[in-house]
Design an enzyme around this catalytic site. Structure first.
Site, PDB file in Angstrom:
ATOM      1  CG  ASP A 130      20.465   5.842  11.040  1.00 55.77           C
ATOM      2  OD1 ASP A 130      19.871   5.953   9.950  1.00 55.77           O
ATOM      3  OD2 ASP A 130      21.395   5.048  11.208  1.00 55.77           O
TER       4      ASP A 130
ATOM      5  CG  ASP B 254      19.108   4.870   5.395  1.00 60.64           C
ATOM      6  OD1 ASP B 254      19.081   5.282   6.569  1.00 60.64           O
ATOM      7  OD2 ASP B 254      20.115   4.374   4.872  1.00 60.64           O
TER       8      ASP B 254
END
Length: 469
Positions: free
Chosen positions: A148, A353
């Site tokens: 992430d 992202d």
């Protein structure tokens, strides 16, 4: 201390043109693909597996989709449907934007002589789909961790932790009592004080005569993790070990989970892996996300010795948040034709992202993209949607003709998204609306597939390389 070459990066090339396509179809703006390419294969194909760039100081580790055939152990939960992925994606995006609005309000209150405390903890994470397998402790114990770039603090579930306090995972819990290199980080240390300034702290606990630094993170989807901030050896590859890696040893979890062993944070704040290893690698890292259907990608720390294959676009933090990486979109083309979109509507930028599945665009760019894509796919039946999504029923079609979609970033960097892996998810166009024009958007992991994404944090630029995996 040795460290790895970690790849989880968005690669954009400054001032040049980069074209990436799933098939060689000359100058045409369409690609004919088999409908079998939309489905996960039963057999792992490693023909495009780990192909790290030359970097004598680094090491690469395999990266896979957690529902793909190359996953270490097959996930028992089903892959996200488009509706589920879209819901999670919107929750995640809304949470990040709520933090931005809270920060803006706090600045206004400070200017007016007021004082307030932000009503949030940690960073926004909900549905990551890509994982790496690393070794934690001495002797090293394998841990399957979600990637992430929208998170900083890494964590794993630790023993002893019963089923009421921790969620069930497929691998045994990491047991710090069996590691000769594990040590809790003491309260009062500089590392623990940094947690407080970044809103990850959870007070102090006593273990005998030892004061331990507590951490907590609450994510956008409702997952909460709490435990002891700790120091441990992290093995990325044989002989490549980070001796003093700070992570969360989790003893209390609540909310939805992905049943992985934990999370690996690649954001830009001090708790992240790239920042912790910045003395060696200058904070640079990259990754290539493979298609869900087959194959493996890779994650690496450090910049390549030769970046001539990359195109770069400027990259900045989002507002005052060191966690998030922001780039500027300037144009979109569909089927080889540039869409007429005013550049001013892109001013909010895109947060890169890899923990978000679907890309979000401001209203005007999204509507233009959706309209052009639907026109190019008029031969295939649309599935009715109350949400206005663009989803197709490909039943009965062995092949479909899909238009190329290209994104252009600051500096003239144009990237053809992979067809179909970088465009379609569950038969749906993997884009949604982020909000009004000038609103910040998100570049999700579907659009990153098969690209090597290089985060040159020191150079404040993001690079793209075609056919990275």
């Amino acid at each position: 201390m040795s460290s790895p070459l970690f790849l989880c990066i968005l690669l954009v090339v400054f001032g040049s043109y980069l074209s990436i396509s799933a098939a060689d179809d000359g100058n045409q703006g369409f690609v004919v693909v088999s409908t079998r390419s939309f489905r996960t294969q039963d057999v792992c194909s490693r023909s495009t597996a780990l192909t790290p760039r030359p970097n004598p100081a680094g090491a690469a580790v395999p990266l896979v989709h957690r529902h793909g055939p190359c996953a270490k152990s097959q996930s028992t939960d089903k892959p996200s449907s488009f509706a589920d992925a879209l819901h999670r994606s919107r929750v995640r995006a809304d949470y990040i934007m709520s933090r931005a609005r809270a920060a803006t309000m706090q600045e206004q209150e400070l200017e007016e002589g007021k004082v307030s405390v932000p009503a949030y903890l940690g960073t926004s994470v909900d549905s990551q789909e890509y994982v790496v397998t690393l070794g934690l402790g001495t002797p090293a114990v394998e841990q399957v961790l979600l990637l992430d770039t929208g998170s900083d603090l890494s964590w794993v579930q630790c023993a002893p932790c019963n089923s009421s306090d921790c969620y069930r995972q497929k691998d045994p819990l990491f047991d710090p009592r069996k590691s000769s290199t594990y040590a809790p980080i003491p309260c009062g240390s500089d590392v623990c004080k940094t947690l407080q300034s970044d809103h990850f702290d959870n007070g102090c606990t006593m273990n005998g005569t030892q004061s331990q630094c507590g951490y907590q993170v609450e994510y956008g989807g409702g997952l909460k993790t709490r435990g002891v901030y700790s120091n441990e050896a992290l093995t990325l590859a044989p002989g490549v070990v980070i001796e003093d890696f700070h992570f969360g040893c989790a003893y209390t979890q609540s909310g939805p989970n992905d049943k992985s062993d934990g999370l690996l944070g690649l954001g830009g704040a001090p708790e992240s892996l790239p920042v912790q290893t910045s003395v060696v690698y200058d904070g640079s890292f990259s990754y290539c996300l493979p298609p869900v259907s087959s194959g493996t990608g890779f994650l690496a720390l450090g910049a390549p010795s030769n970046d001539s294959g990359f195109s770069f676009t400027p990259m900045t933090p989002f507002m005052d948040y060191a966690t998030f990486y922001l780039v500027k979109l300037t144009g979109i083309s569909v089927g080889g034709k540039q869409l007429r979109i005013p550049r001013k509507v892109f001013e909010g930028g895109l947060i890169v992202d890899c923990g978000n599945i679907i890309s979000h665009l401001p209203s005007t760019p999204y509507e233009k993209l959706q309209s052009a894509f639907r026109a190019a796919m008029a031969a295939y039946p649309l599935i009715p949607s109350d949400e206005g999504d663009t989803c197709y029923n490909f039943t009965g079609f062995s092949n479909v003709t899909v238009p190329k979609v290209a994104l252009t970033f600051t500096g003239g960097v144009t990237v053809d998204l992979d067809v179909p892996n970088g465009l379609l998810l569950d038969g749906c166009l993997a884009f949604t609306e982020s909000g009004p024009d000038d609103y910040v958007g998100f570049l999700g992991n579907v659009q990153m597939r098969t690209l090597e994404m290089l985060y040159d944090v020191k150079g404040a630029r993001l690079g793209f390389r075609a056919a990275g995996c």
